[in-house]
Motif scaffolding. Structure first.
Motif, PDB file in Angstrom:
ATOM      1  N   PRO A 180      40.073  45.996  32.464  1.00  0.00           N
ATOM      2  CA  PRO A 180      39.414  45.818  30.756  1.00  0.00           C
ATOM      3  C   PRO A 180      39.137  47.561  29.739  1.00  0.00           C
ATOM      4  N   SER A 181      38.696  48.008  30.960  1.00  0.00           N
ATOM      5  CA  SER A 181      39.181  49.704  31.107  1.00  0.00           C
ATOM      6  C   SER A 181      40.694  50.572  31.306  1.00  0.00           C
ATOM      7  N   ASN A 182      40.958  50.338  31.206  1.00  0.00           N
ATOM      8  CA  ASN A 182      42.314  50.823  32.053  1.00  0.00           C
ATOM      9  C   ASN A 182      43.478  50.347  31.399  1.00  0.00           C
ATOM     10  N   PRO A 183      43.930  51.561  30.630  1.00  0.00           N
ATOM     11  CA  PRO A 183      45.280  50.815  30.021  1.00  0.00           C
ATOM     12  C   PRO A 183      46.379  50.610  30.331  1.00  0.00           C
ATOM     13  N   ALA A 184      46.557  51.838  31.447  1.00  0.00           N
ATOM     14  CA  ALA A 184      47.183  51.039  32.715  1.00  0.00           C
ATOM     15  C   ALA A 184      47.570  49.372  33.212  1.00  0.00           C
ATOM     16  N   MET A 185      46.426  48.651  33.463  1.00  0.00           N
ATOM     17  CA  MET A 185      46.159  47.277  34.218  1.00  0.00           C
ATOM     18  C   MET A 185      45.925  46.444  32.550  1.00  0.00           C
ATOM     19  N   SER A 186      46.171  47.091  31.167  1.00  0.00           N
ATOM     20  CA  SER A 186      46.193  46.112  30.227  1.00  0.00           C
ATOM     21  C   SER A 186      46.586  44.498  30.352  1.00  0.00           C
ATOM     22  N   GLU A 187      48.033  44.589  30.751  1.00  0.00           N
ATOM     23  CA  GLU A 187      48.418  43.118  30.682  1.00  0.00           C
ATOM     24  C   GLU A 187      48.027  42.672  32.405  1.00  0.00           C
ATOM     25  N   LEU A 188      47.423  42.781  33.319  1.00  0.00           N
ATOM     26  CA  LEU A 188      46.392  42.441  34.040  1.00  0.00           C
ATOM     27  C   LEU A 188      45.202  41.842  33.756  1.00  0.00           C
ATOM     28  N   ILE A 189      44.875  42.006  32.196  1.00  0.00           N
ATOM     29  CA  ILE A 189      43.663  41.704  31.983  1.00  0.00           C
ATOM     30  C   ILE A 189      43.132  39.894  31.972  1.00  0.00           C
ATOM     31  N   PRO A 190      43.915  39.314  31.207  1.00  0.00           N
ATOM     32  CA  PRO A 190      44.406  37.425  31.591  1.00  0.00           C
ATOM     33  C   PRO A 190      43.671  36.699  33.153  1.00  0.00           C
ATOM     34  N   LEU A 191      44.511  37.697  34.616  1.00  0.00           N
ATOM     35  CA  LEU A 191      43.968  37.896  35.912  1.00  0.00           C
ATOM     36  C   LEU A 191      42.545  38.220  35.537  1.00  0.00           C
ATOM     37  N   TYR A 192      42.143  39.295  34.987  1.00  0.00           N
ATOM     38  CA  TYR A 192      40.736  39.148  35.670  1.00  0.00           C
ATOM     39  C   TYR A 192      40.005  38.209  34.618  1.00  0.00           C
ATOM     40  N   GLU A 193      40.177  37.759  33.562  1.00  0.00           N
ATOM     41  CA  GLU A 193      39.239  37.137  33.147  1.00  0.00           C
ATOM     42  C   GLU A 193      39.737  35.498  33.761  1.00  0.00           C
ATOM     43  N   ASP A 194      40.530  35.135  34.337  1.00  0.00           N
ATOM     44  CA  ASP A 194      40.647  34.268  35.091  1.00  0.00           C
ATOM     45  C   ASP A 194      39.190  34.160  36.875  1.00  0.00           C
ATOM     46  N   SER A 195      39.731  35.202  37.675  1.00  0.00           N
ATOM     47  CA  SER A 195      39.246  36.467  37.895  1.00  0.00           C
ATOM     48  C   SER A 195      37.515  35.321  38.283  1.00  0.00           C
ATOM     49  N   ARG A 196      37.394  36.784  37.243  1.00  0.00           N
ATOM     50  CA  ARG A 196      35.385  36.964  36.801  1.00  0.00           C
ATOM     51  C   ARG A 196      34.938  34.813  36.628  1.00  0.00           C
ATOM     52  N   LYS A 197      36.176  34.206  35.645  1.00  0.00           N
ATOM     53  CA  LYS A 197      35.323  33.064  35.125  1.00  0.00           C
ATOM     54  C   LYS A 197      35.270  32.041  36.538  1.00  0.00           C
ATOM     55  N   ARG A 198      36.220  32.488  37.429  1.00  0.00           N
ATOM     56  CA  ARG A 198      35.859  31.605  38.529  1.00  0.00           C
ATOM     57  C   ARG A 198      34.673  32.161  39.404  1.00  0.00           C
ATOM     58  N   ALA A 199      34.500  33.435  39.476  1.00  0.00           N
ATOM     59  CA  ALA A 199      33.856  34.420  40.409  1.00  0.00           C
ATOM     60  C   ALA A 199      32.039  33.135  39.924  1.00  0.00           C
ATOM     61  N   PHE A 200      31.923  32.798  38.556  1.00  0.00           N
ATOM     62  CA  PHE A 200      30.607  32.711  38.217  1.00  0.00           C
ATOM     63  C   PHE A 200      30.662  31.375  38.547  1.00  0.00           C
ATOM     64  N   GLU A 201      31.970  30.518  38.540  1.00  0.00           N
ATOM     65  CA  GLU A 201      32.025  29.251  38.399  1.00  0.00           C
ATOM     66  C   GLU A 201      31.596  28.577  39.881  1.00  0.00           C
ATOM     67  N   ASP A 202      31.828  29.809  41.370  1.00  0.00           N
ATOM     68  CA  ASP A 202      32.129  29.974  42.826  1.00  0.00           C
ATOM     69  C   ASP A 202      30.763  29.921  42.758  1.00  0.00           C
ATOM     70  N   ALA A 203      30.113  31.039  41.923  1.00  0.00           N
ATOM     71  CA  ALA A 203      28.552  31.374  42.910  1.00  0.00           C
ATOM     72  C   ALA A 203      27.423  30.281  42.549  1.00  0.00           C
ATOM     73  N   ALA A 204      27.622  29.811  41.311  1.00  0.00           N
ATOM     74  CA  ALA A 204      26.586  28.458  41.217  1.00  0.00           C
ATOM     75  C   ALA A 204      26.976  27.582  41.927  1.00  0.00           C
ATOM     76  N   LEU A 205      28.367  27.401  42.203  1.00  0.00           N
ATOM     77  CA  LEU A 205      28.391  26.253  43.289  1.00  0.00           C
ATOM     78  C   LEU A 205      28.087  26.420  44.090  1.00  0.00           C
ATOM     79  N   LYS A 206      28.243  27.589  44.995  1.00  0.00           N
ATOM     80  CA  LYS A 206      27.748  27.743  46.352  1.00  0.00           C
ATOM     81  C   LYS A 206      26.323  27.920  46.595  1.00  0.00           C
ATOM     82  N   ALA A 207      25.240  28.245  45.215  1.00  0.00           N
ATOM     83  CA  ALA A 207      24.022  27.946  45.777  1.00  0.00           C
ATOM     84  C   ALA A 207      23.786  26.895  45.455  1.00  0.00           C
TER      85      ALA A 207
END
Length: 216
Positions: A180-207
């Motif tokens: 989100p903060s590096n223009p050279a990586m802007s096309e990867l923002i959707p992948l980042y958002e997916d990864s972020r969402k999975r991380a929060f889901e994993d955190a809740a599930l694993k806990a």
């Protein structure tokens, strides 16, 4: 009731750090499942432990009766950290990737708690304690990516936490946090958002799963 040792090492505060945010999500579910439990929180960025010294290191190999006052003091500080780890029913570690490795503050903590003949060796006192690591990183170092060979966080922590301390290790890996903060990586923002969402889901599930496992 169960005790959770929660360790943060990100230099960024609050929601500015994804490792902190995901770890907080894990902790929140944990506390909901263990309302009478104990959480010990160590923020290694705000309150770093001392780097291990010659006195602290050599004291681990010296007869207690022969330790110098300096060795005794340094070793006592290590023992306090070790006992805190040994007394935990579960451990949660925020470990963002800095320059392809873990923060130096987290390395300092590990250097203090790794003690051969106690937490390390044939029968480590920390054997089978579950530890969940939130290993966030600005890019991706997954197998098949150009920087796969630069992944030293998971490989190092696998060697130290699992193979040396004998802990039951699990990872949550949010990737591409710089998108989100590096223009050279802007096309990867959707992948980042997916990864972020999975991380929060994993955190809740694993806990939840870990809390239920310890309660059984």
């Amino acid at each position: 009731m169960a005790t959770l040792l929660h360790i943060d090492s990100s230099v960024l505060p609050g929601e500015a750090s994804l490792s902190r945010s995901v770890a907080d999500a894990f902790r929140q579910v944990w506390e909901e499942r263990h309302p009478r439990g104990t959480v010990i929180h160590r923020d290694l960025a705000a309150d770093p432990v001392p780097h291990i010294t010659a006195d602290g290191w050599s004291a681990g190999f010296a007869d207690p009766s022969e330790r110098t006052p300096e060795q005794a003091a340094a070793f006592a500080a290590r023992v306090r950290l070790i006992e805190e780890l040994e007394g935990a029913d579960a451990v949660l570690i925020g470990a963002p990737m800095y320059n392809f490795s873990i923060p130096s503050t987290l390395k300092a903590w590990l250097d203090n708690v790794i003690l051969f003949g106690r937490t390390a060796g044939e029968t480590p006192s920390t054997r089978d304690i579950p530890v969940t690591v939130v290993a966030s990183r600005g890019g991706s170092y997954a197998p098949g990516t150009p920087r796969e060979g630069f992944e030293f966080v998971r490989t190092y922590l696998e060697a130290v936490l699992h193979r040396t301390l004998g802990m039951d290790l699990d990872f949550i890996v949010p990737e591409l946090t710089m998108a989100p903060s590096n223009p050279a990586m802007s096309e990867l923002i959707p992948l980042y958002e997916d990864s972020r969402k999975r991380a929060f889901e994993d955190a809740a599930l694993k806990a939840k799963e870990l809390a239920e496992r310890l309660a059984a």
